[in-house]
Design a protein around this motif. Structure first.
Motif, short mmCIF file in Angstrom:
data_model
loop_
_atom_site.label_atom_id
_atom_site.label_comp_id
_atom_site.label_asym_id
_atom_site.label_seq_id
_atom_site.Cartn_x
_atom_site.Cartn_y
_atom_site.Cartn_z
N LYS A 1 2.76 -10.41 -10.98
CA LYS A 1 2.53 -10.85 -9.60
C LYS A 1 3.13 -9.82 -8.66
CE LYS A 1 1.40 -14.27 -6.61
NZ LYS A 1 1.61 -13.56 -5.35
N THR A 2 2.38 -9.50 -7.59
CA THR A 2 2.83 -8.57 -6.57
C THR A 2 3.29 -9.34 -5.34
OG1 THR A 2 1.30 -6.85 -7.33
CG2 THR A 2 2.16 -6.63 -5.10
N PHE A 3 4.47 -8.98 -4.84
CA PHE A 3 5.04 -9.61 -3.65
C PHE A 3 5.24 -8.54 -2.58
CE2 PHE A 3 6.45 -11.87 -7.41
CZ PHE A 3 6.20 -13.20 -7.11
N TYR A 4 4.82 -8.83 -1.35
CA TYR A 4 5.03 -7.92 -0.23
C TYR A 4 6.27 -8.38 0.53
CZ TYR A 4 0.46 -5.92 -1.16
OH TYR A 4 -0.60 -5.30 -1.76
N MET A 5 7.26 -7.50 0.59
CA MET A 5 8.51 -7.81 1.28
C MET A 5 8.39 -7.37 2.74
SD MET A 5 9.60 -8.80 -1.62
CE MET A 5 11.28 -9.31 -1.24
N MET A 6 8.44 -8.32 3.65
CA MET A 6 8.18 -8.04 5.06
C MET A 6 9.44 -7.56 5.79
SD MET A 6 5.02 -8.70 4.97
CE MET A 6 4.55 -8.60 6.71
N ASN A 7 9.24 -6.85 6.89
CA ASN A 7 10.36 -6.41 7.71
C ASN A 7 10.94 -7.59 8.49
OD1 ASN A 7 8.52 -6.87 9.78
ND2 ASN A 7 8.13 -4.69 10.16
N ALA A 8 11.99 -7.33 9.24
CA ALA A 8 12.68 -8.41 9.96
C ALA A 8 11.78 -9.10 10.98
CB ALA A 8 13.93 -7.86 10.64
N GLU A 9 10.86 -8.32 11.57
CA GLU A 9 9.96 -8.89 12.59
C GLU A 9 8.76 -9.60 11.95
OE1 GLU A 9 10.91 -5.71 12.53
OE2 GLU A 9 12.54 -5.91 14.00
N LYS A 10 8.61 -9.51 10.62
CA LYS A 10 7.49 -10.12 9.90
C LYS A 10 6.14 -9.54 10.34
CE LYS A 10 10.37 -12.98 7.95
NZ LYS A 10 10.74 -12.85 6.51
N ILE B 1 8.45 1.36 1.00
CA ILE B 1 7.39 2.06 1.72
C ILE B 1 7.94 3.15 2.63
CG2 ILE B 1 5.53 1.77 3.39
CD1 ILE B 1 5.09 -1.03 2.26
N GLY B 2 9.01 2.87 3.36
CA GLY B 2 9.56 3.85 4.28
C GLY B 2 10.09 5.09 3.58
N CYS B 3 10.81 4.91 2.49
CA CYS B 3 11.39 6.04 1.75
C CYS B 3 10.43 6.64 0.74
CB CYS B 3 12.67 5.59 1.03
SG CYS B 3 13.98 5.03 2.13
N LYS B 4 9.32 5.92 0.49
CA LYS B 4 8.34 6.35 -0.50
C LYS B 4 8.99 6.60 -1.88
CE LYS B 4 4.79 8.36 2.56
NZ LYS B 4 4.80 7.15 3.35
N THR B 5 9.88 5.71 -2.24
CA THR B 5 10.55 5.80 -3.54
C THR B 5 10.34 4.50 -4.31
OG1 THR B 5 12.63 4.99 -2.59
CG2 THR B 5 12.33 7.38 -2.72
N THR B 6 10.37 4.62 -5.61
CA THR B 6 10.17 3.46 -6.46
C THR B 6 11.17 3.46 -7.59
OG1 THR B 6 8.56 2.24 -7.80
CG2 THR B 6 8.46 4.63 -7.91
N ALA B 7 11.56 2.27 -8.02
CA ALA B 7 12.45 2.10 -9.17
C ALA B 7 11.91 0.96 -10.01
CB ALA B 7 13.89 1.80 -8.71
N ALA C 1 5.07 -6.21 9.32
CA ALA C 1 4.55 -5.25 8.34
C ALA C 1 5.43 -5.27 7.10
CB ALA C 1 4.51 -3.85 8.94
N PRO C 2 4.85 -4.95 5.96
CA PRO C 2 5.68 -4.92 4.74
C PRO C 2 6.58 -3.69 4.70
CG PRO C 2 3.44 -4.25 4.25
CD PRO C 2 3.43 -4.71 5.68
N LYS C 3 7.79 -3.89 4.22
CA LYS C 3 8.70 -2.76 4.05
C LYS C 3 8.83 -2.33 2.59
CE LYS C 3 12.89 -5.60 3.54
NZ LYS C 3 14.26 -5.86 4.04
N GLY C 4 8.35 -3.20 1.69
CA GLY C 4 8.42 -2.88 0.27
C GLY C 4 7.44 -3.71 -0.54
N ILE C 5 7.17 -3.25 -1.74
CA ILE C 5 6.26 -3.95 -2.65
C ILE C 5 6.99 -4.20 -3.96
CG2 ILE C 5 4.04 -3.87 -3.83
CD1 ILE C 5 3.11 -1.86 -1.73
N LEU C 6 7.07 -5.46 -4.34
CA LEU C 6 7.76 -5.85 -5.57
C LEU C 6 6.74 -6.33 -6.60
CD1 LEU C 6 10.53 -6.48 -7.01
CD2 LEU C 6 10.24 -8.81 -6.14
N ASN C 7 6.82 -5.79 -7.81
CA ASN C 7 5.98 -6.23 -8.92
C ASN C 7 6.88 -6.81 -10.00
OD1 ASN C 7 3.15 -6.12 -8.94
ND2 ASN C 7 3.16 -3.88 -8.92
N ALA C 8 6.52 -7.94 -10.55
CA ALA C 8 7.32 -8.56 -11.60
C ALA C 8 6.40 -9.34 -12.53
CB ALA C 8 8.39 -9.47 -11.01
N GLY C 9 6.79 -9.40 -13.81
CA GLY C 9 5.99 -10.17 -14.75
C GLY C 9 6.33 -9.90 -16.19
N LEU C 10 5.51 -10.43 -17.08
CA LEU C 10 5.68 -10.26 -18.52
C LEU C 10 4.88 -9.06 -19.00
CD1 LEU C 10 5.26 -13.98 -19.67
CD2 LEU C 10 7.40 -12.73 -19.27
#
Length: 321
Positions: free
Chosen positions: A224-233, A283-289, A235-244
């Motif tokens: 499942k993909t989750f969009y993490m929104m900024n404080a003002e709601k 998204i801002g830093c264009k980095t992923t972990a 725009a997304p500030k990050g994208i989280l993927n999690a699952g099996l």
């Protein structure tokens, strides 16, 4: 001095002949170059066009046991922990081939305790290992599914000598074809299932007639993909993927002229695994972990243990704003 040298030569020749004789009595289980756990969620999806990703992988494999042809423990605690890291780059262009974006990948890697097969005394130091080159990578993007096809080869750049316990490479050229898909179950593409199949064809090992059999690997996941929104709601500030996630690997054809000291059982090896993955893209830093953990089950004629895969990457975008 000459007598001692001749005696040593005779002993070495005798042992070599004995080794070759024993090798014809059965089949060993030799390892291929495909790193299980390197793909997981959305394994059938190519990166966006006009991007260059520089990444550092961290692979750790803990072999908890050595399994025989019945899947039972042959050795309970082999005490082998393999580690691999390096520097890689993946580029995806907007150049089209058969409607797909063209891309390429390279990985320069270093490893310790490289697992060659069924050796339980493999204690190689941290050293330069075999290199991955993927000159062809094609990616298609549709509304409800992505598709990928690639050709990669593993170059025998790591140290290899027959029978040595400190080898950092596998001593052979390896060609691999892979194809996969990611299926999306909703229009926003936030719920997905993926599968990537890779077929590895191996050449003869350096200065020998030993050839590892062909190997089929399948990797993917349900997530499942989750969009993490900024404080003002706004725009997304990050994208989280999690699952099996899961992987399967089967030795398709027998090893040729196997090494007697590596002999486990005449049957071909196989293994399955299931685990979990979580990765985050800022998204801002264009980095992923990302972190994957996979626990192996149902191993036959091979090691069974746990795989951990950590990836850190920075993405450079060349798309026009």
């Amino acid at each position: 001095m000459t007598t001692k040298f001749n005696s040593y030569t005779q002993i070495k020749s005798t042992l070599t002949l004995l080794l070759l004789f024993v090798s014809f009595l059965g089949y060993s289980q030799l390892k291929g170059g495909h790193i299980l756990g390197s793909s997981g969620l959305q394994s059938g999806t190519q990166a966006p066009a006009n991007t260059l990703s520089l990444y550092v992988p961290g692979y750790f494999y803990e072999a908890g046991s050595l399994r025989n042809s019945d899947g039972d423990k042959s050795i309970a605690n082999p005490d082998i922990n393999m580690f691999l890291t390096g520097v890689g780059a993946n580029y995806v262009s907007d150049f089209k081939i058969l409607g797909a974006n063209y891309g390429a990948t390279i990985l320069v890697a270093f490893a310790s305790n490289t697992i060659q097969g069924s050796y339980v005394d493999s204690k190689s130091p941290f050293a330069f290992t075999d290199m991955l080159v993927q000159p062809i990578q094609l990616g298609w993007h549709n509304k409800r599914a992505d598709f990928v096809f690639s050709y990669q080869l593993y170059l025998p750049t790591g140290k290899y000598e027959l029978g040595a316990s400190d080898n950092s490479g596998l001593g052979m050229f390896m060609n691999e074809l892979s194809a996969g898909t990611t299926l999306f179950f909703n229009d926003k593409k936030t719920f997905h299932f993926s599968a990537l199949a890779a077929y590895e064809m191996n050449g003869k090992k350096k200065d020998t007639n030993i050839k590892t059999g062909d190997i089929l690997s399948i990797e993917g996941g349900l997530g499942k993909t989750f969009y993490m929104m900024n404080a003002e709601k706004t725009a997304p500030k990050g994208i989280l993927n999690a699952g099996l996630i899961y992987y399967l690997q089967y030795k398709v054809s027998h090893d040729e002229i196997p090494v007697g000291t590596l002999l486990l059982e005449p049957s071909k090896d196989r293994v399955g695994a299931i685990g979990a993955e979580v990765n985050y893209f800022h998204i801002g830093c264009k980095t992923t972990a990302g972190l994957r953990w996979v626990s192996e089950i149902g191993a036959v004629n091979r090691f069974q243990g746990n795989t951990f895969f950590l990836t850190l990457a920075h993405v450079f975008s060349f798309a026009k704003e």
